[in-house]
Scaffold this active site. Sequence first.
Site, PDB file in Angstrom:
ATOM      1  N   SER A 242      22.772  54.598   1.158  1.00  0.00           N
ATOM      2  CA  SER A 242      23.884  53.939   2.033  1.00  0.00           C
ATOM      3  C   SER A 242      23.223  54.586   3.340  1.00  0.00           C
ATOM      4  CB  SER A 242      25.119  55.003   2.768  1.00  0.00           C
ATOM      5  OG  SER A 242      24.557  56.579   2.626  1.00  0.00           O
ATOM      6  N   HIS A 272      25.913  58.189  -6.112  1.00  0.00           N
ATOM      7  CA  HIS A 272      25.702  58.415  -4.487  1.00  0.00           C
ATOM      8  C   HIS A 272      26.133  58.984  -3.725  1.00  0.00           C
ATOM      9  CE1 HIS A 272      23.740  58.147  -0.306  1.00  0.00           C
ATOM     10  NE2 HIS A 272      23.808  57.677  -0.168  1.00  0.00           N
ATOM     11  N   HIS A 319      17.813  64.623  -8.092  1.00  0.00           N
ATOM     12  CA  HIS A 319      17.624  63.325  -6.709  1.00  0.00           C
ATOM     13  C   HIS A 319      16.644  62.792  -6.774  1.00  0.00           C
ATOM     14  CE1 HIS A 319      17.324  62.635  -2.448  1.00  0.00           C
ATOM     15  NE2 HIS A 319      18.824  62.842  -2.504  1.00  0.00           N
ATOM     16  N   ARG A 328      20.408  72.023   1.202  1.00  0.00           N
ATOM     17  CA  ARG A 328      22.200  71.157   1.795  1.00  0.00           C
ATOM     18  C   ARG A 328      22.892  71.845   1.174  1.00  0.00           C
ATOM     19  NH1 ARG A 328      22.533  65.289   1.811  1.00  0.00           N
ATOM     20  NH2 ARG A 328      21.211  65.725  -0.098  1.00  0.00           N
ATOM     21  N   ASP A 374      25.916  67.697  -3.064  1.00  0.00           N
ATOM     22  CA  ASP A 374      26.927  67.359  -3.461  1.00  0.00           C
ATOM     23  C   ASP A 374      27.439  68.926  -4.673  1.00  0.00           C
ATOM     24  OD1 ASP A 374      27.837  65.007  -2.197  1.00  0.00           O
ATOM     25  OD2 ASP A 374      26.275  64.223  -3.940  1.00  0.00           O
TER      26      ASP A 374
END
Length: 437
Positions: A242, A272, A319, A328, A374
Amino acid sequence: MMDPLKRKFQEKASALTTEMKAMLKEHGGTKVGEVSLKQVYGGARGVKMMVWETSALDAVEGIRFRGYSIPQLREKLPRINGSTEPMPEGLFWLMLVDEIPTEEDIAWLSKEWARRADVPDVTFKVLDALPADTHPMTQFSMAIVSMQGDSVFSKRYAEGMSKKDYWDATYEDAMNLIARLPRIAAYIYRRTYHNGEHIAPDPNLDWAANYAHMLGISNPDFLNLMRLYTTIHADHEGGNASAHTAHLVNSTLSDPYMSYAGGMNSLAGPLHGLANQEVIKWIFNMVEQLGTRTPSKEQIAQYVQDTLAAGRVIPGYGHAVLRQPDPRFTAQKVFAEEYIKDDDIVNVVWKIFDVVPPILQSLGKVKNPWPNVDAHSGALLVHYGLKEYGYYTVLFGVSRALGVLAAMCWSRAMGMPLERPKSVTSEWVKEFLAKEA
Ligand code: HAX
């Protein structure tokens, strides 16, 4: 008169631009890496080919924003309005000018975004014209493009703006766009899932809290989750799809609205940002299939094996750069440990964390068997009542604006050129290899 953030940015950007020019003059011929055929065919993994000032990603340590890890941001970024979590205003300030802001600075920025937050009528008309079941990311992308007529950059460019002023117009667009996003994103949520019963913005709330308010979830812990969420999803260096898409589009001097929308279209892919939707869909499907919200590790392992056997990926794992659990993911786990006691879906996420890595490792091809950002976000949202997973990538996208738009200011200030790498055909590769031999 220039606002304080813009003035600070101008000083920093002009100093770094001078330094960059001198560095390139002296070291422009220095090689920083070599590209292998595997990288040429393999999505350019690890190829160093752009500069991104706002954050840097290390395979083992994870993300650092201007040198600060997520736990350090939690400690150092100031908070206002009773927040217990780091706030996106503080992170944007830090990314843009490389300084930890004061409480006063972020109070100003929060008010400044509230002042700039009016969304043009045309955007609501565009959204209202779409069928209610249009995917929220499609709505989001169209809403952003619908505001392009307001671009300060485009307007000034048409009037003959000098290259020296690109950064200034980009800054104005970045600030306006960021300010408007919560309203648009909340509007999409309410029209899609709550019969178009909209909630008016509250200009006294900070950016993330106002977004939570307009979504219609008033639990104070959720306000804090939104502040944390929009902070940790904001930036992940420049190579992710992105950010890189937004950067590429912007390098043509397409304005920040068009460029950020391009980035959002890229975020909407399941490898993504859409992975956050896929994770919770996959978990909901698992609990339904097994007939229990408290599956055993053995049951989860079987479900994982079935997913792999069907030729699918395990969403939320793996990843392209990271080789450790994503900080995260960890930050969200820490939040859940602190704020959420015994939630079935959160517990499932933690069990999956125990089960999946050894299975992916055993495949022998997955470079990173660990969870990414995510893997956790959906379970937290479900806990606070935001169960409509088709919406999740919009939340990610709102946050991602902070990083890509701050980075756009830098690209334009530093006079970065049109991005234009070189492609080759397989025929060329074969001839090249024959010559090498
Ligand atoms: N489940 C199953 N297989 C996986 C996998 C996973 N979670 N992650 C990687 N693999 C497979 C790849 O599909 C690839 O298989 P083939 O050789 O058969 O094509 C192989 O392992 C090698 O891939 P890799 O080098 O480890 O990973 P890539 O850099 O190519 O891809 C991805 C990175 C994130 C796309 C990948 O790990 C993936 O598909 N993960 C699941 C989707 C996901 O969670 N995406 C979100 C990533 C974070 C993000 O951007 N958030 O927005």
